[in-house]
Design a protein around this motif. Sequence first.
Motif, PDB file in Angstrom:
ATOM      1  N   UNK A   1     -47.613   2.642 -71.739  1.00 30.24           N
ATOM      2  CA  UNK A   1     -48.368   3.227 -70.638  1.00 30.24           C
ATOM      3  C   UNK A   1     -48.278   4.735 -70.535  1.00 30.24           C
ATOM      4  N   UNK A   2     -47.445   5.370 -71.363  1.00 34.35           N
ATOM      5  CA  UNK A   2     -47.282   6.821 -71.203  1.00 34.35           C
ATOM      6  C   UNK A   2     -48.561   7.580 -71.569  1.00 34.35           C
ATOM      7  N   UNK A   3     -49.399   7.020 -72.464  1.00 32.84           N
ATOM      8  CA  UNK A   3     -50.638   7.709 -72.827  1.00 32.84           C
ATOM      9  C   UNK A   3     -51.627   7.744 -71.670  1.00 32.84           C
TER      10      UNK A   3
ATOM     11  N   UNK B   1     -51.346   9.804 -66.520  1.00 30.98           N
ATOM     12  CA  UNK B   1     -52.032  10.630 -65.529  1.00 30.98           C
ATOM     13  C   UNK B   1     -53.143   9.873 -64.817  1.00 30.98           C
ATOM     14  N   UNK B   2     -53.727   8.879 -65.459  1.00 31.31           N
ATOM     15  CA  UNK B   2     -54.836   8.157 -64.834  1.00 31.31           C
ATOM     16  C   UNK B   2     -54.436   6.754 -64.382  1.00 31.31           C
ATOM     17  N   UNK B   3     -53.443   6.148 -65.022  1.00 31.82           N
ATOM     18  CA  UNK B   3     -52.972   4.808 -64.670  1.00 31.82           C
ATOM     19  C   UNK B   3     -51.443   4.817 -64.563  1.00 31.82           C
ATOM     20  N   UNK B   4     -50.914   5.506 -63.563  1.00 40.79           N
ATOM     21  CA  UNK B   4     -49.448   5.647 -63.492  1.00 40.79           C
ATOM     22  C   UNK B   4     -48.725   4.344 -63.184  1.00 40.79           C
ATOM     23  N   UNK B   5     -49.413   3.340 -62.631  1.00 43.06           N
ATOM     24  CA  UNK B   5     -48.740   2.094 -62.256  1.00 43.06           C
ATOM     25  C   UNK B   5     -48.173   1.364 -63.469  1.00 43.06           C
ATOM     26  N   UNK B   6     -48.718   1.575 -64.666  1.00 41.68           N
ATOM     27  CA  UNK B   6     -48.216   0.889 -65.860  1.00 41.68           C
ATOM     28  C   UNK B   6     -46.780   1.312 -66.142  1.00 41.68           C
TER      29      UNK B   6
END
Length: 305
Positions: free
Chosen positions: A261-263, A266-271
């Motif tokens: 999820x690090x990629x 900024x747009x999907x921080x919940x991962x």
Amino acid sequence: MASSTILPTEANVAVAVPMPDILPPVKQRRGFFGFLRRNPTITIGASLVLLMVAIALFAPFLFTRDPTALAPALRTREPSAQFWFGSDMLGRDVYSRVLYGTRVSLTVGFSVAICASLIGLTIGLISGFIRAADAVIMRIMDGMMSIPSILLAIALMALTRGSVGNVILAITIADFPRVARLVRGVVLSLREQPYVDAAVAAGTRTPVIILRHILPNTLAPLTVQATYICASAMIAEAILSFIGAGTPPIIPSWGNIMAEGRALWQVKPYIVFFPAIFLSITVLAVNLLGDGLRDALDPRMAKRV
């Protein structure tokens, strides 16, 4: 004062009023629940650890799905009633992956704590009590401790294939020298005690002295150290998985989930957010348990009535 009041009796004998109880009854001061009341840190830490163990054991029954099932049409969905923690870039349910990841972290943490404690205890007992072996063994331990544990674990993982068993082995090798040094320090102080000298003068064999007189006195600090090793092992496993040197990506571990999820941070921080929260709570719980055990087992820090 009430204690000085004299009550007349039929036999013309003065009887003093009973003194009030200063201490609570013994049943309120002793026992398992009394111990937990006197040590709230242990209670909180143990409760959180038990909660995580329950999540790991009953993950299939907590409304989870197959953590490896792909659904490209449902990828990167926000947290909702369908996906409580959202979905990742492959459409996998983050909630299910986080709950199943609890199994990996607890397995690694508990296994490393047990293995490193047993190996370090054996080496520390031998090195601390047998002077001839101390110089050689401790120099080897010093050499291993001169390398940061995470770097040593990465180097060991580079020589093997990624798996949970190899992660446990690598972290154990990196951590047991610290246990050995701790046990050695305790043994060095214990072997000078009068009861050990008396056992030696009586002709007691060295293995018997170690098992009967030395070993029981090392268990308290060893237990506290094991909790810290457990917490550091879970962090090390997450680091190894995060950089791709730990468990295979197909295995749902907190480090793998955060790495994937690090990629999209900024747009999907919940991962990344949910596995990080679970890792933080678990490490905090184990550390609280260790702090509480240290206070309870150390007579200089124990709370007295």
